[in-house]
Design an enzyme around this catalytic site. Structure first.
Site, PDB file in Angstrom:
ATOM      1  N   ASP A 203      18.315 -29.457  -9.400  1.00 25.85           N
ATOM      2  CA  ASP A 203      17.798 -29.559  -8.028  1.00 25.85           C
ATOM      3  C   ASP A 203      18.986 -29.665  -7.086  1.00 25.85           C
ATOM      4  OD1 ASP A 203      16.029 -30.148  -5.747  1.00 25.85           O
ATOM      5  OD2 ASP A 203      14.529 -30.499  -7.288  1.00 25.85           O
ATOM      6  N   HIS A 277      15.538 -25.272  -4.005  1.00 21.44           N
ATOM      7  CA  HIS A 277      16.017 -26.484  -4.694  1.00 21.44           C
ATOM      8  C   HIS A 277      17.290 -26.209  -5.510  1.00 21.44           C
ATOM      9  CE1 HIS A 277      12.676 -29.283  -3.829  1.00 21.44           C
ATOM     10  NE2 HIS A 277      11.908 -28.211  -3.849  1.00 21.44           N
ATOM     11  N   GLU A 354       8.539 -24.773  -2.997  1.00 18.07           N
ATOM     12  CA  GLU A 354       9.167 -25.186  -1.735  1.00 18.07           C
ATOM     13  C   GLU A 354      10.435 -24.389  -1.425  1.00 18.07           C
ATOM     14  OE1 GLU A 354       7.809 -29.809  -1.516  1.00 18.07           O
ATOM     15  OE2 GLU A 354       9.556 -29.400  -2.755  1.00 18.07           O
ATOM     16  N   ASP A 447       5.279 -40.275  -8.238  1.00 19.87           N
ATOM     17  CA  ASP A 447       6.268 -40.768  -7.270  1.00 19.87           C
ATOM     18  C   ASP A 447       5.584 -41.404  -6.059  1.00 19.87           C
ATOM     19  OD1 ASP A 447       5.362 -38.138  -6.666  1.00 19.87           O
ATOM     20  OD2 ASP A 447       7.004 -37.858  -5.243  1.00 19.87           O
ATOM     21  N   TRP A 491       8.759 -37.607  -9.722  1.00 17.49           N
ATOM     22  CA  TRP A 491       9.935 -37.214  -8.937  1.00 17.49           C
ATOM     23  C   TRP A 491      10.719 -38.479  -8.645  1.00 17.49           C
ATOM     24  CZ3 TRP A 491      10.471 -32.204  -9.085  1.00 17.49           C
ATOM     25  CH2 TRP A 491       9.336 -31.399  -9.218  1.00 17.49           C
ATOM     26  N   GLU A 493      13.297 -39.148  -6.216  1.00 15.80           N
ATOM     27  CA  GLU A 493      14.096 -39.377  -5.002  1.00 15.80           C
ATOM     28  C   GLU A 493      14.243 -40.884  -4.727  1.00 15.80           C
ATOM     29  OE1 GLU A 493      11.693 -37.102  -5.216  1.00 15.80           O
ATOM     30  OE2 GLU A 493      11.985 -35.449  -3.786  1.00 15.80           O
TER      31      GLU A 493
END
Ligand code: ACM
Length: 639
Positions: A203, A277, A354, A447, A491, A493
């Site tokens: 990513d 990504h 995305e 997430d 995910w 993050e």
């Protein structure tokens, strides 16, 4: 007459208490297909003999069971060939396949004198072992020896999975997690009969897999600047901040993980997320970008980079691969050659989600490609890219899979689709004859926050346990034959360490496990949540972290007609009491108990809340600023 009725009463009481104990001791997640409880119990002796074939294919099962049984019980466990008698536990492979059980099903008999697990394949025996472990006291999960009576209730269980694809996705790119942590994750997954780990390996924040022919992917692409706080809003890194945070798996590491998965009857699906990504790859090899100046880019450290506005996705730097350059396809061919050799699983996931097209729109090269290939839209440009990639993947003997965006410009001939933006992508793809894995944000995004945002690391959405539990991988209008199964996605993050990985995964992972293993008709929230609480106790023994967010109430602020601020609470679990204060002190069960909407006193600045079951505090102490309640009024009471 009196005596008779007393005897009858005793019988009745003991019958009642028997059925209650059996009911309360069984808490198997995921719920088996068929469970018959019988009177009596099995007591584990100090010397345990496991009778099993000593063949190589059985070693992972016998090794696992031996370690599990000797650990917390301190018992002496021996594994003997199938002629050994007497045996405490027999693991038997059917000589003639039982078609109902198929590849992963099992029969488990627990009797007062012994235990038998029968299956067609070692995988089935392994899942039978997982169920058996859940019949023993919770201390079986402990790393220390416990001197207790090791009993299991007598049962007959017939069990097999609803879906062959039962997965969790682990994003090891946004934050890197070590090989040992990935193994720990696998350990936790297989206890709930998951059989697929999807590793999101690349990513914008890091490329995590060694590709020998492209060394800069990991020497440069695997590192960024360590930041903590709220990912996405970090300050831009400065030149003096060291770019040493991250890491990657060597090819030996990957082989070790694949083998570890195999020994636990779990496949690993690798994901290389392209064409969006892809900043880490672009930083390593800027010639992959269609944008001049990409050689100045740096691997993202969590600074603001994408806008997900109403007008589509806009990237502030070009984190995409150039779809118009042959260099991109040569690069992907090299990557796929090595990835295909490392992972025996039949599919490779190539992302596709995305992908910001704003830089492609500016590129003369992309415009020329559109003209040459008669591509009308940016979605068709992405589709051109995906179809070429599908051919590369297939040339390595693998099947191509991508997120549901790959449908938009036209799917490649055999592409499999992972449906994440709800279930519609999966429905569409299945109707077009493509294989589908369901992992919709609505039910399966690990997430997301698990309760109120005042209690959870901030993410833009919430997914409570009871909503996760509604996950149904086969929508009525889909072609069910093409739905391979389902998975949940973690995910990372906002997940900075492995304890938080555990917290985000459990208990929602239980809900997903039951959605992909158990028969649809067996799913019931009212039987599920008491089991969840029993598994919390098991996790306490294992020292695995989980989210207690299911005990946090939801807050619903409202303004009455006469302009008074009120709050209503709702609980996910019905048998809890809520106590509260407005005077800044910490409430306990001697404080006011919530029964219906409460009025917020005029000068109060915070509301504190805690949930109890009877005399036991079960929930966390929640402090809700009154200003936050007022802020939510403007959003219709939403967080
Ligand atoms: C995704 O969540 N972007 C697949």
């Amino acid at each position: 007459m009196k005596k008779l009725s007393l005897a009858f009463c005793c019988c009745f009481v003991s019958f009642l208490s028997f059925s209650q104990t059996t009911k309360s001791t069984l808490a198997i997640i995921p719920e088996p297909v068929k469970t018959i409880t019988k009177p009596g119990q099995f007591i584990l002796p100090k010397n345990i003999t496991i009778q099993a074939s000593l063949s190589k294919e059985m070693t992972p099962v016998t090794d696992y069971l031996r370690k599990k049984l000797s650990g917390a019980t301190g018992a002496f466990v021996t594994v003997k060939s199938k002629f050994a008698t007497p045996a405490t536990i027999k693991l038997l492979l059917n000589t003639k396949a039982d078609t109902v059980l198929d590849k992963e099903g099992y029969l488990l008999w627990v009797g007062a004198k012994g235990i038998v697990i029968r299956a067609n394949e070692p995988a089935g025996l392994f899942y039978g072992v997982q169920t058996l472990m859940q019949l023993f006291p919770k201390e079986i999960e402990s790393a220390e020896v416990h001197h207790i009576k090791w009993t299991a209730p007598c049962v007959d269980i017939t069990d097999y999975p609803r879906f062959a694809w039962r997965g969790l996705m682990f994003d090891v790119s946004r934050h890197f997690f070590t090989k040992e942590e990935v193994k720990q994750y696998i350990d936790q997954m297989v206890r709930y009969k998951f059989n697929l780990l999807h590793m999101h390996l690349t990513d914008d924040e890091g490329w995590r897999i060694e590709i020998k022919s492209l060394p800069r992917l990991t020497t440069v692409g695997a590192y960024n600047v360590k930041k903590v706080g709220e990912f996405g809003n970090f300050s831009a890194p400065t030149p003096d901040e060291p770019r040493t945070y991250g890491g990657f798996y060597t090819q030996d590491d990957i082989r070790e993980l694949v083998q570890y998965g195999k020994d636990h009857f779990l496949n690993i699906l690798p994901e290389v997320d392209v064409p969006g990504h892809s900043l880490a790859a672009v930083v390593a090899y800027p010639e992959l970008s269609a944008t001049p100046g990409a050689d100045k880019y740096q691997v993202r450290s969590g600074e603001h980079m994408m806008d997900f506005g109403a007008g589509g996705i806009k990237a502030l730097v070009d984190n995409t691969l150039n779809p118009a350059s042959e260099k991109t396809y040569e690069f992907l061919d090299k990557v796929m050659t090595e990835v295909a050799q490392l992972f025996p699983f039949g599919y490779i996931h190539l992302g596709g989600d995305e992908c910001a097209k704003s830089f492609w729109e500016q590129s003369a090269e992309v415009k020329a490609l559109m003209q040459k290939e008669n591509l009308k839209t940016m979605e068709e440009v992405q589709s051109y890219f995906e179809k070429r990639l599908e051919k590369i993947v297939e040339s390595k003997g693998k099947k191509f899979m991508g997120w549901d965006e790959i449908i938009e410009g036209g799917l490649g001939p055999k592409a499999a689709v992972m449906s994440w933006r709800g279930i519609q992508g999966g429905i569409t793809a299945s109707k077009l004859g493509h294989e589908v894995v369901m992992s919709p944000t609505t039910f399966a995004y690990l997430d997301y926050m698990q309760s109120d945002r005042v209690m959870e690391p901030h993410v833009y959405a919430t997914l409570r346990l009871n909503k996760s539990y509604e996950f149904e991988p086969v929508p009525d209008s889909a072609d069910s034959k093409l739905i391979l199964g389902g998975q949940a996605n973690l995910w990372t993050e906002q997940v900075f360490n492995f304890r938080q990985v555990e917290y985000m995964t459990w208990p929602r992972g239980f809900a997903i496990a039951e959605s992909v293993w158990s028969p649809k008709a067996k799913k019931d929230w009212n039987t599920f949540y008491p089991k969840v609480e029993k598994h919390f106790a098991r996790f306490n023994e294992a020292e695995v972290k989980y989210a207690p967010s299911v005990y946090d109430p939801d807050f619903k602020p409202k303004m009455t007609a006469d302009n008074k601020l009120t709050v209503e609470f709702t609980n996910e679990i019905p048998d809890l009491d809520i106590y509260y204060s407005f005077d800044n002190s910490y409430p306990d069960r001697f404080y006011p108990k919530y029964t219906s909407a409460i009025e917020v006193p005029k000068d109060a600045t915070q509301l504190r809340v805690i949930t109890y079951r009877g005399k036991e505090p079960v929930g966390r102490m929640i402090t809700m600023p009154v200003a936050e309640l007022k802020r939510r009024l403007g959003k219709g009471g939403q967080q």
